[in-house]
Enzyme design. Structure first.
Site, mmCIF file in Angstrom:
data_model
loop_
_atom_site.group_PDB
_atom_site.id
_atom_site.type_symbol
_atom_site.label_atom_id
_atom_site.label_comp_id
_atom_site.label_asym_id
_atom_site.label_seq_id
_atom_site.Cartn_x
_atom_site.Cartn_y
_atom_site.Cartn_z
ATOM 1 N N LYS A 1 -6.939 -3.351 -10.223
ATOM 2 C CA LYS A 1 -5.614 -3.291 -10.565
ATOM 3 C C LYS A 1 -4.962 -1.938 -9.795
ATOM 4 C CE LYS A 1 -2.843 -1.811 -14.487
ATOM 5 N NZ LYS A 1 -2.868 -0.909 -15.696
ATOM 6 N N LYS B 1 -9.146 0.916 -11.402
ATOM 7 C CA LYS B 1 -7.682 0.892 -11.812
ATOM 8 C C LYS B 1 -7.217 2.500 -10.852
ATOM 9 C CE LYS B 1 -4.376 1.461 -15.462
ATOM 10 N NZ LYS B 1 -4.281 1.443 -16.948
#
Ligand code: PBG
Length: 324
Positions: free
Chosen positions: A248, A195
């Site tokens: 992400k 992330k």
């Protein structure tokens, strides 16, 4: 005149031929649909920067879940907006916290849907950071203990899968230990393993009311410049017991999705995040792009890059477009 004897265009001549040789197919079954759950009844609070998405009270979330299921979208990921925020985000691990209530209600009404809980503190803390703070720094190991409490509350409420999103070192191992030690060996962990500290999360922070009150998340989320580090983060989460990995955001990180896919054999998710969705919506509202075609092209690209499942705010609309 030169006449080629090899002509790739032969296979592009008709829609049926193109369909026959299509390499990537996106289907409603690929989607995980994010829901923002708030207290109250009969409430649907539109989010300005995410057109079509709203904060929902539990009864409204149930309607949305039924709609998702009827369109063939099998899974929801839940984000909670608590009544009260405090220093430790205590509502996130309370038995009657907003997400625990939502899990129970959804499992009651749509038991066959896969209910995933996001595991983090930023929506629940008054400072908006993803764990406990020690002055202005995040206390990693103290946060692990609270993450264990949070997943146990979600597991007791009947959650199907947990998705830790805080980029806290050791989070997957700590969560696995807590689940296994309390009779929840069957609950898989979808780790937000990779992330990035991305500016594409802006609209989400409005939606989840989770913007940090001071500082930012760059001391725990990854530098967008790095891809080898993504492999290291993935490897650690695999070793700690992750069942699925996530990259992400998705669009500016398609190469990262591909790199993780090539090296790890766990199912891979990608999060088509709020800013990516908001850009498409804004351009479409201005009449600058064809939303349906652009959104489906983006989802296809994310899948082609290597994602097996996609978290997307376009889930319901895309499912409708794909179902006709
Ligand atoms: C943290 C979390 C965030 C998102 C999902 N989980 C926000 C953040 O890290 O600041 C962002 C998702 C999106 O932008 O759509 N709980």
């Amino acid at each position: 005149m030169f006449t080629p004897n090899i002509r790739p265009r032969r296979l592009r001549r008709t829609p049926t031929l193109r369909e026959m040789v299509r390499e990537t197919v996106v289907q409603p079954g690929d989607f995980i649909y994010p829901l923002f759950i708030k207290p109250g009844r009969n409430e649907r609070l539109p989010i300005r920067s995410l057109p079509g998405i709203a904060q929902l009270s539990i009864d409204e979330a149930i309607k949305e879940a039924k709609e998702a299921r009827s369109l063939g979208v099998p899974s929801l990921i839940l984000f909670g907006i608590p009544k009260i925020k405090d220093a430790t985000g205590s509502e996130s691990y309370a038995d009657d916290g907003i997400i625990q209530q939502a899990i129970r209600a959804l499992k009651d009404v749509v038991p066959e849907m896969i209910i995933i809980a996001d595991v983090c503190f930023c929506e629940y803390t008054d400072h908006g950071h993803c764990g406990i703070m020690l002055g202005h720094t995040l206390d990693n190991d103290a946060t692990l203990e609270l993450l264990q409490k949070q997943v146990l509350a979600q597991a007791k409420a009947g959650v199907d899968m947990v998705a830790p999103s805080g980029m806290i070192d050791g989070m997957v191992g700590a969560i696995r230990e807590a689940l296994d030690g309390n009779g929840f060996q069957h609950i898989p962990i979808l780790s937000y393993a990779v992330k990035y500290a991305s500016s594409f999360y802006g609209p989400f922070r409005e939606a989840a009311e989770s913007a940090p009150k001071f500082g930012d998340r760059r001391s725990h989320q990854m530098d967008p410049a790095n891809v080898r580090e993504a492999l290291r983060e993935s490897r650690l989460d695999v070793e700690e017991g992750a069942d699925m990995l996530m990259v992400k955001p998705a669009l500016a990180f398609l190469d990262v999705i591909r790199a993780v896919k090539e090296r790890f054999d766990l199912p891979l998710a990608a999060y088509n995040v709020s800013g990516e969705y908001a850009m498409v919506k804004a351009a479409a509202q201005n009449g600058w792009i064809d939303e349906q075609r652009v959104a489906l092209e983006i989802l296809t690209s994310i899948k082609r890059a290597g994602a097996d499942v996609i978290l997307t705010y376009h889930a319901l609309e895309a499912a409708r477009w794909l179902n006709v």
